[in-house]
Design an enzyme around this catalytic site. Structure first.
Site, PDB file in Angstrom:
ATOM      1  N   GLU A 258     -28.761  78.530  33.990  1.00  0.00           N
ATOM      2  CA  GLU A 258     -29.985  79.212  34.419  1.00  0.00           C
ATOM      3  C   GLU A 258     -29.980  80.536  33.684  1.00  0.00           C
ATOM      4  OE1 GLU A 258     -31.824  82.084  35.827  1.00  0.00           O
ATOM      5  OE2 GLU A 258     -30.772  81.803  37.734  1.00  0.00           O
ATOM      6  N   CYS A 297     -33.925  87.036  38.007  1.00  0.00           N
ATOM      7  CA  CYS A 297     -34.214  86.051  36.969  1.00  0.00           C
ATOM      8  C   CYS A 297     -35.619  85.495  37.110  1.00  0.00           C
ATOM      9  CB  CYS A 297     -33.185  84.928  37.015  1.00  0.00           C
ATOM     10  SG  CYS A 297     -33.093  84.088  38.614  1.00  0.00           S
TER      11      CYS A 297
END
Length: 676
Positions: A258, A297
């Site tokens: 990720e 994120c």
């Protein structure tokens, strides 16, 4: 000030910092508050301890055992979260940020605990999908199953969520039955270490189920096998370096990443100033810019608006950002704290300067802003910064450069196709949000941008009261994205658990499949205990135990009475000529639900007993019509048993209705709760 020695937890013991240790500074003051790292850590020994001690202990447990373990662990962490709050302030996070990181991580673990009990069996094998019939007569069948990897999962986490980042990976890993080695980012590892101490001291997890590396991994990744997995969160460059390890490639080690993500938010063409959607949009964007000081994120990096309202959006966002109080996160008045470190501050300012080469800063000045309760020069503080890109089609930096802080760029679009094209310029993102009340806009974005995004978040006046926000990954839904975002899928409920399991196709006879899965398969051996199964307690029932009923003849009077009593006078039951014109019916036929009612009458034991409730009916199919004069009978078989608590369990029965010629006319699965 006492400097904290951040230890590693290896092979069941705490290992203090040693050679190669590095200092960690407070994000608020810049003072050294901790030291972490030990180059002499026995990483091969840690891998062996996880594989040889932790793995076997976890695999002995059922999914439900592990789910109960996760719930106990989450509750224990919740009881000690105040200590985590206090320490987390040093990372620059506010109390509101703690709720996302600490409470959010605990909540994620609770969700996996619940899903493990509700959606997985009280067994060691997970059955994946339906039976595949591989032969004409059903003597040779196929079934997919999932079993735990017999290695270790290495979790490499980012600095921004020292608790949630660990727990969101740890929960599905442990539920799968795989031990984990956790490696947090150095700049906030002191918070992770405290969380690990709290978990270790609880004695809830078996030995070897989890370990902690505070510092570098050394050559740990060089010793992974096909039974191991790596789950990484961080920069795309680091992800590429790690996944390119020759041994990881050669051994096909599972690698989930990720990584960087130029997430966007699109203001729909219908969401003009004055609409609830316009106000919602500016609220969401300002919140995503300032929560965790933009160190998420999933934060919004690109703001995509209709060209005609761009100036209005800049004005509205500026007004909201004016209300953001920057300061010591321990102060109640602070709305945005510091970045995690001086190094992160330098990186953000460098990236912002690069964005400024093709966009104009319209809000926020890193050389002139107010910080309450702290020194802006010593702490890692920066203000929210909003840029405007007038030429998004020819610009490059705004679509590829992520300033991992409170920085975002606004750009205009001509029409929805243009907005979708700009969103996709991110080359793979974790999330895009679309604020619109127009369902066609939502559908067009889903079709046009879905392939480039792991999650599409739609919000408007109807859902805004209960929506969780653009930047909130939920354990129920996939968290990840294609391309630059890493190509992985974390979370997503039981999907995340399967990342740490091997799917295997098994083939064999019905008896073999029943023996492997613990679930009765049609065609496998049936048994009878003599007594009616509804008189037997949960623990006394055996998978495969079967009741075969006497037949019952269906009459025309039955059909007409059922039609009159229920009001279901559909022509196929009441008009013989009309029914014969239907290619599916020979004439008037019995109602499907009449057959179910008769079936219940054929297998039910009326007296009080261990059966407590009928809780559902699944997979109902009608195969052949039943006419007046036909005789039906029932076969009732225990297919699956699942313990729910110490008082009762769920029994799933396979029910088959056949006619006088032994032709199957209906099939379904009945769910009952049965006392112990």
């Amino acid at each position: 000030m006492t400097i904290q020695n951040v230890s590693s937890f290896a092979k069941g013991a705490w290992v203090a910092p040693g050679s190669g240790a590095r200092n960690i500074a407070s994000a608020i003051t810049g003072d050294v508050i901790a030291t972490a790292g030990n180059d002499a850590l026995d990483v091969q020994g840690m891998l062996a301890y996880a594989r040889d001690v932790g793995g076997p202990a976890l695999r002995k447990m059922t999914f439900h055992d592990r789910a109960r373990m996760l719930k106990a662990l989450a509750l224990h962490l919740r009881d000690h979260r105040d200590a985590l709050y206090q320490l987390s302030f040093e990372t620059g996070a506010t109390q509101a940020d703690h709720l996302i990181d600490i409470d959010g991580g605990i909540g994620t673990m609770m969700v996996f605990a619940s899903k493990g009990r509700k959606e997985m069996p009280d067994a060691q094998i997970y059955v994946d999908g339906e039976i595949e019939q591989l032969s004409r007569n059903g003597t040779f069948l196929g079934q997919h199953i999932c079993t735990p990897l017999q290695g270790v999962a290495v979790h490499i986490n980012a600095f921004n969520f020292p608790v949630w980042g660990m727990l969101e990976k740890l929960a599905p890993t442990l539920l799968a039955g795989v031990p984990a080695i956790v490696k947090p980012a150095a700049s906030s590892c002191y918070v992770t270490e405290l969380a690990v101490r709290i978990m270790a001291e609880s004695n809830i997890l078996p030995d070897g189920a989890f370990q902690l590396v505070s510092g570098g991994l050394g050559d740990m990744l060089d010793h992974l096998t096909c039974q191991d997995a790596v789950a990484f969160t961080g920069s795309a460059n680091t992800a590429l370096k790690l996944r390119s390890n020759p041994l990881i490639l050669g051994n096909s080690v599972r690698f989930t990443a990720e990584a960087d993500s130029l997430n966007c938010s699109i203001l729909g063409p219908d969401a003009l100033p004055g609409t609830p959607e316009f106000d919602l949009f500016t609220k969401e964007v300002s919140r995503e810019m300032t929560t965790k000081a933009g160190q998420k994120c999933t934060a919004i990096r690109r703001i995509i608006t209709p060209e005609g309202v761009t100036e209005a959006v800049i004005d509205a966002l500026s007004a909201r950002l004016d209300k953001t109080v920057i300061g010591d996160p321990r102060l109640e008045t602070t709305r945005m704290g510091a970045l995690v470190s001086a190094g992160q501050k330098r990186d953000v300012l460098e990236k912002a300067a690069h964005l400024a080469t093709e966009a104009t800063r319209v809000y926020g000045d890193p050389d002139d802003f107010v910080v309450q309760g702290a020194d802006p020069d010593k702490g890692a503080f920066v203000p929210p910064m909003l840029f405007f890109c007038e030429t998004p089609d020819t610009a490059t930096a705004v679509h590829v450069t992520e300033a991992f802080g409170p920085v975002s760029t606004i750009m205009g679009y001509r029409d929805l196709d243009h907005a979708i094209a700009l969103a996709n310029r991110g080359q793979g993102s974790l999330v895009a949000s679309v604020i619109t009340h127009n369902t066609k806009v939502a559908r067009d974005v889903a079709l046009g941008a879905g392939a480039f995004h792991g999650r599409l978040y739609f919000n408007n006046r109807d859902s805004m009261g209960e929506s969780t926000g653009h930047g909130s990954p939920l354990p129920h839904m996939v968290h990840g994205g294609p391309g630059r975002a890493g190509g992985g899928e974390e979370l997503g409920g039981i999907r995340a658990v399967k990342h740490f399991m091997q799917r295997t196709a098994i083939q064999g006879s019905p008896d073999i499949l029943t023996g492997v899965t613990g679930q009765w398969v049609a065609g496998a051996a049936e048994t009878s205990a003599g007594a009616h199964p509804f008189t037997r307690k949960f623990g006394e029932l055996a998978v495969g135990e079967t009741l075969n009923s006497a037949p019952r003849t269906v009459t025309l009077d039955d059909i007409e009475h059922f039609a009159t009593f229920t009001g279901d006078t559909f022509y196929a039951h009441m008009d013989d000529a009309a029914a014969k014109r239907n290619p599916f019916f020979p004439g008037r036929v019995a109602h499907g639900y009449l057959l179910l009612s008769f079936a219940a009458g054929l297998f039910v034991e009326p007296n009080e007993g261990p059966v407590l409730a009928n809780t559902g009916l699944d997979a109902l199919r009608f195969m052949k019509p039943v006419s007046a004069g036909d005789a039906i009978k029932v076969r009732l078989t225990v297919k699956k048993k699942t313990k729910r608590n110490d008082e009762y369990g769920e029994v799933r029965w396979h029910v088959t209705l056949t006619n006088q010629d032994d032709e199957q006319v209906a099939e379904y699965e009945l769910l009952t709760m049965v006392a112990f």
